[in-house]
Design an enzyme around this catalytic site. Structure first.
Site, mmCIF file in Angstrom:
data_model
loop_
_atom_site.group_PDB
_atom_site.id
_atom_site.type_symbol
_atom_site.label_atom_id
_atom_site.label_comp_id
_atom_site.label_asym_id
_atom_site.label_seq_id
_atom_site.Cartn_x
_atom_site.Cartn_y
_atom_site.Cartn_z
ATOM 1 C CG HIS A 267 8.469 36.500 -37.415
ATOM 2 N ND1 HIS A 267 7.172 36.948 -37.364
ATOM 3 C CD2 HIS A 267 8.507 35.345 -36.695
ATOM 4 C CE1 HIS A 267 6.457 36.098 -36.647
ATOM 5 N NE2 HIS A 267 7.229 35.130 -36.225
ATOM 6 C CG ASP B 218 8.876 27.165 -47.064
ATOM 7 O OD1 ASP B 218 8.015 26.890 -47.911
ATOM 8 O OD2 ASP B 218 10.095 27.169 -47.303
ATOM 9 C CD GLU C 58 10.191 23.059 -47.772
ATOM 10 O OE1 GLU C 58 10.049 24.291 -47.683
ATOM 11 O OE2 GLU C 58 9.808 22.271 -46.907
HETATM 12 C C1 LIG Z 1 10.889 31.597 -37.877
HETATM 13 C C2 LIG Z 1 10.959 32.371 -39.172
HETATM 14 C C3 LIG Z 1 10.513 31.766 -40.331
HETATM 15 C C4 LIG Z 1 10.574 32.464 -41.530
HETATM 16 N N1 LIG Z 1 10.140 31.841 -42.665
HETATM 17 C C5 LIG Z 1 10.157 32.503 -43.829
HETATM 18 C C6 LIG Z 1 9.660 31.887 -45.016
HETATM 19 O O1 LIG Z 1 9.239 30.743 -45.024
HETATM 20 N N2 LIG Z 1 9.686 32.624 -46.156
HETATM 21 C C7 LIG Z 1 10.153 33.925 -46.182
HETATM 22 O O2 LIG Z 1 10.121 34.544 -47.238
HETATM 23 N N3 LIG Z 1 10.615 34.528 -45.081
HETATM 24 C C8 LIG Z 1 10.632 33.850 -43.909
HETATM 25 N N4 LIG Z 1 11.095 34.481 -42.773
HETATM 26 C C9 LIG Z 1 11.591 35.854 -42.879
HETATM 27 C C10 LIG Z 1 10.404 36.837 -42.890
HETATM 28 O O3 LIG Z 1 9.788 36.915 -44.134
HETATM 29 C C11 LIG Z 1 10.869 38.223 -42.626
HETATM 30 O O4 LIG Z 1 11.788 38.044 -41.622
HETATM 31 C C12 LIG Z 1 9.827 39.268 -42.189
HETATM 32 O O5 LIG Z 1 10.435 39.933 -41.098
HETATM 33 C C13 LIG Z 1 8.424 38.877 -41.842
HETATM 34 O O6 LIG Z 1 8.123 38.903 -40.457
HETATM 35 P P1 LIG Z 1 6.932 39.771 -39.852
HETATM 36 O O7 LIG Z 1 5.725 39.546 -40.670
HETATM 37 O O8 LIG Z 1 6.888 39.509 -38.408
HETATM 38 O O9 LIG Z 1 7.398 41.255 -40.178
HETATM 39 P P2 LIG Z 1 8.360 42.217 -39.311
HETATM 40 O O10 LIG Z 1 9.623 41.497 -39.000
HETATM 41 O O11 LIG Z 1 7.616 42.814 -38.199
HETATM 42 O O12 LIG Z 1 8.629 43.370 -40.392
HETATM 43 C C14 LIG Z 1 9.469 43.084 -41.505
HETATM 44 C C15 LIG Z 1 9.791 44.397 -42.257
HETATM 45 O O13 LIG Z 1 8.606 44.853 -42.895
HETATM 46 C C16 LIG Z 1 8.237 46.145 -42.420
HETATM 47 N N5 LIG Z 1 6.779 46.103 -42.315
HETATM 48 C C17 LIG Z 1 6.013 45.312 -41.537
HETATM 49 N N6 LIG Z 1 4.718 45.539 -41.778
HETATM 50 C C18 LIG Z 1 4.665 46.494 -42.731
HETATM 51 C C19 LIG Z 1 3.614 47.174 -43.401
HETATM 52 N N7 LIG Z 1 2.346 46.914 -43.126
HETATM 53 N N8 LIG Z 1 3.920 48.112 -44.319
HETATM 54 C C20 LIG Z 1 5.211 48.406 -44.614
HETATM 55 N N9 LIG Z 1 6.246 47.799 -44.013
HETATM 56 C C21 LIG Z 1 5.983 46.860 -43.077
HETATM 57 C C22 LIG Z 1 8.947 46.321 -41.097
HETATM 58 O O14 LIG Z 1 9.181 47.693 -40.818
HETATM 59 C C23 LIG Z 1 10.231 45.549 -41.355
HETATM 60 O O15 LIG Z 1 11.153 46.330 -42.073
HETATM 61 C C24 LIG Z 1 11.091 33.796 -41.569
HETATM 62 C C25 LIG Z 1 11.527 34.413 -40.403
HETATM 63 C C26 LIG Z 1 11.470 33.702 -39.206
HETATM 64 C C27 LIG Z 1 11.957 34.382 -37.966
#
Ligand SMILES: Cc1cc2nc3c(=O)[nH]c(=O)nc-3n(C[C@H](O)[C@H](O)[C@H](O)COP(=O)(O)OP(=O)(O)OC[C@H]3O[C@@H](n4cnc5c(N)ncnc54)[C@H](O)[C@@H]3O)c2cc1C
Length: 299
Positions: free
Chosen positions: A97, A161, A276
């Protein structure tokens, strides 16, 4: 051509293709000899599906995708790179994400954390008691953590959220929601982590133990190690809530009212549990009705 000869030719071709991809992406040959080699794929259909993220601003194909079945597998890969004469780039991805290519690793190895969810043991374990907590695999998504904790009438102190984000992904950022004004972001509500460091060691860290690693990894965008387990702070879940939605046309009035609602000393402080705000563009009566229907059904 008899069938066994045909299959041996197909096998040889497959091996040659894999070898060719490794040479192309300059990944070390020794990888093939590791006991995790069957979890590393260079299949172009798979690597291509990990070349972008939610932001879709960059297209950077990894050389290979790693589908670990345990934290130990991840440690093996990282240790191999660390001790190799030609170390290679490794990145980890929750569900992608991210908006600006944070998970992408052109020509390196991308760890697909979600494959840990295919283990045959539970990766969400709730402990009830005076200080309740949940031990959670980093690949888990928050909605699953919430559902597991609700079975014990508990919930994480701060969620996001949007709940289909991974624990490791949001703990590598901050993790914000309408509860953050009370408890801070998610990264302030973690008791302990298991982290695989850049040398391939599995280290348990907390505020008290290996604290440098603990604070570096939380909010560290995956640059300081791979989180494999997080101990998340829980609190009793409320059975009922009152939900108020107020519409504003002036952002200054909105933010000033929000500050009043959460400020200490305000009579409503302590009554508001979740707050929020959202910006709605080009609102018409029709789009407002559609927005309300989305959140509340068609009442
Ligand atoms: C539709 C949408 C809604 C969102 N809503 C919110 C919200 O309500 N609140 C909020 O705070 N954020 C929100 N976000 C942002 C989100 O928190 C971050 O974008 C984050 O990327 C989480 O997504 P993911 O879990 O798919 O992790 P990824 O995008 O896959 O990874 C995020 C980062 O963490 C690293 N990472 C992943 N897993 C690990 C691990 N196990 N150990 C170490 N590093 C790791 C990755 O290398 C990367 O740098 C939202 C994003 C989107 C697209």
């Amino acid at each position: 051509m008899d069938l066994s000869r045909q299959s041996s030719i197909i096998l040889s071709i497959t091996i040659l293709t894999t070898f060719a991809s490794f040479v192309k992406s300059s990944l070390p040959q020794g990888l093939q000899t590791l006991n995790i080699s069957s979890e590393i794929t260079t299949d172009p259909n798979i690597t291509a599906s990990f070349a972008t993220d939610f932001g879709n601003l960059f297209n950077r194909t990894p050389g290979a995708v790693f589908l670990p079945s345990s934290p130990n597998d991840i440690a093996t890969l990282i240790r191999f790179s660390y001790t190799s004469s030609t170390p290679f780039h490794i990145s980890q991805r929750g569900l992608g994400h991210s908006a600006y290519g944070q998970t992408l690793v052109p020509d390196g190895i991308l760890i697909d954390m979600s494959s840990l969810d295919r283990t045959n043991y539970s990766r969400i374990n709730v402990t009830n008691g005076p200080i309740p907590y949940a031990d959670v695999g980093a690949e888990q998504i928050w909605i699953d953590v919430l559902n597991a904790t609700l079975k014990h009438d508990l919930m994480p102190r701060v969620l996001t959220d949007y709940l289909s984000l991974t624990v490791g992904g949001t703990l590598s950022n901050a993790g914000l929601s309408g509860r953050a004004f009370m408890h801070g972001p998610q990264i302030s509500n973690v008791y302990e982590l298991d982290v695989i460091t850049g040398t391939g060691e599995i280290v348990t860290c907390s505020r008290e133990s290996n604290s440098d690693l603990f604070y570096a990894v939380l909010g560290g965008l995956g640059q300081f190690g791979v989180i494999t387990r997080a101990r998340i702070a829980l609190e009793p879940a409320q059975k009922r809530v009152r939900w108020l939605e107020l519409f504003y046309t002036d952002i200054k009035v909105l933010t000033s009212d929000e500050e009043k609602l959460i400020s200490t000393g305000n009579s409503l402080s302590g009554i508001i549990d979740y707050l929020e705000g959202e910006v709605l563009f080009s609102v018409t009566q029709g789009s407002l009705t559609a927005f309300k229907a989305l959140w509340h059904g068609s009442d």
